[in-house]
Design an enzyme around this catalytic site. Structure first.
Site, PDB file in Angstrom:
ATOM      1  N   CYS A 259      34.647  44.815  40.757  1.00 18.98           N
ATOM      2  CA  CYS A 259      33.577  44.395  40.075  1.00 18.98           C
ATOM      3  C   CYS A 259      33.021  42.952  39.885  1.00 18.98           C
ATOM      4  O   CYS A 259      31.773  42.789  39.926  1.00 18.98           O
ATOM      5  CB  CYS A 259      33.270  45.360  38.819  1.00 18.98           C
ATOM      6  SG  CYS A 259      33.978  47.047  38.847  1.00 18.98           S
ATOM      7  N   ASP A 260      34.047  42.609  39.160  1.00 17.81           N
ATOM      8  CA  ASP A 260      33.618  41.115  38.690  1.00 17.81           C
ATOM      9  C   ASP A 260      34.248  39.893  39.267  1.00 17.81           C
ATOM     10  O   ASP A 260      34.102  38.804  38.862  1.00 17.81           O
ATOM     11  CB  ASP A 260      34.067  41.243  37.197  1.00 17.81           C
ATOM     12  CG  ASP A 260      33.337  42.312  36.408  1.00 17.81           C
ATOM     13  OD1 ASP A 260      32.283  42.653  36.566  1.00 17.81           O
ATOM     14  OD2 ASP A 260      33.886  42.722  35.315  1.00 17.81           O
TER      15      ASP A 260
ATOM     16  N   CYS B  29      37.903  45.316  35.564  1.00 17.02           N
ATOM     17  CA  CYS B  29      37.579  45.743  37.231  1.00 17.02           C
ATOM     18  C   CYS B  29      37.349  44.369  38.048  1.00 17.02           C
ATOM     19  O   CYS B  29      36.497  44.087  38.214  1.00 17.02           O
ATOM     20  CB  CYS B  29      36.229  46.417  37.232  1.00 17.02           C
ATOM     21  SG  CYS B  29      35.756  47.060  38.965  1.00 17.02           S
TER      22      CYS B  29
END
Ligand code: NAP
Length: 301
Positions: free
Chosen positions: A136-137, A133
């Site tokens: 997200c990261d 992701c």
């Protein structure tokens, strides 16, 4: 035990669209969602630029708007993991982590999740440099070098997103042509800090505690090592399966139904990415949700 007209399994675009149509048809409806947030895969998409009327909206914003829209019509919402749907004729029993739910009809809109590569280092270093992701990261890799594996829409969107903050983004693709939409390819190829690694597969992710490099093997048999801090894997999706005896699925587990969402089991319908179909987009998911809810309404009436 609660009994509903309709239970919708999943609250991505397909499930939320189904809930809007079902509630407007005055069905007593419950949505059952296993994640803490609604929206499915778009929650992890930085930008959705092909949903008509809402250009450049972020995935999170679109998911929020859809959830608010479905809430407005008042479907009940349960945060639970569905393990099985039992078909006992006119009634369906939905077995969840929070107990049993009974409904006269069910729409399975459980979506799909990322696939993994299954190479050495992938599992061990997940969360320590390996991610599925980018939105997200990605922030953890500001100023660093990363590699993206894959050549579809998700891989290219991830690479574009990561290139904003990372020093260098390698895109490793197993062919010499991307699968992603042309408009995304054009954006990608314009970025100065993106390097394409064509005709290649990742074979190893190396690192002691954190990702340090990847090994890449080319189609011609040669190989090389690339020093990176992060590895983003975007090599496609697999259906989120729900156990239902005698439900017709493909070998991969996608549920077989045409666009009406009517499966081989009366009263069980399907919508969204978990359906066997050729185009998996937000716009086709919401269309599936509308169709499945309309089919459910007709079935119940
Ligand atoms: P995808 O379109 O299926 O692409 C997967 C990519 O990974 C392909 O390039 C494939 O290579 C490669 N791949 C698959 N298995 C591999 C392996 N074992 N090793 C190396 N490479 C491998 O999947 P996706 O990009 O995750 O997208 C999933 C779905 O969401 C698609 O239906 C997509 O259209 C949809 N989506 C749409 C949008 C949008 O409309 N903007 C955005 C995101 C997602 P090959 O090309 O050689 O097969």
């Amino acid at each position: 035990m609660n009994k509903y007209d309709l239970a919708i399994l999943g609250s991505g675009p397909a499930g939320l669209s189904a809930a809007i149509y079902a509630r407007r048809g005055e069905l007593n409806t419950i949505i059952i969602e296993k994640s803490f947030a609604s929206g499915g895969q778009i929650i992890n998409t930085y930008e959705v630029d092909n949903y008509p009327g809402l250009p450049e909206i972020t995935g999170f914003e679109l998911a929020t708007k859809m959830k608010e829209h479905s809430d407005k019509f008042g479907a009940e919402y349960l945060n639970a993991d569905v393990t099985e749907v039992k078909n006992i004729g006119d009634e369906k029993i939905i077995i969840t982590s929070e107990g049993e739910i009974r409904a006269r009809a069910v729409i399975i809109a459980s979506g799909a999740s990322h696939r993994s590569l299954g190479i050495p280092g992938e599992e061990d270093l997940t969360g320590s440099g390996v991610s599925y992701c980018a939105t997200c990261d990605g922030a953890f890799f500001r100023g660093k070098d990363v590699v993206v594996a894959g050549g579809g829409n998700v891989a290219v969107e991830d690479a574009i997103f990561l290139a904003r903050g990372c020093n260098k983004v390698y895109v490793v693709h197993r062919r010499d042509e991307l699968r992603a939409e042309k408009v995304l390819q054009t954006k990608l190829f314009e970025l100065p800090n993106v390097e394409m690694v064509w005709n290649a597969n990742l074979t190893n992710i190396n690192g002691d505690g954190n990702v340090e490099s990847v090994d890449v093997k080319f189609k011609d048999g040669s190989s090389k090592n690339i020093k990176v801090d992060g590895v983003f894997i975007a090599v496609g999706i697999a259906p989120n399966k729900v156990k239902v005896d005698e439900l017709n699925t493909t070998e991969d587990g996608y549920i077989i139904a045409d666009e009406s969402g009517i499966t081989n089991i009366p009263g069980i319908f399907v919508a969204g990415d978990v359906r066997d179909k050729s185009l998996r987009q937000v716009v086709t998911a919401v269309s599936d949700g509308a169709n499945a809810a309309t089919s459910a309404l007709r079935y119940l009436i």
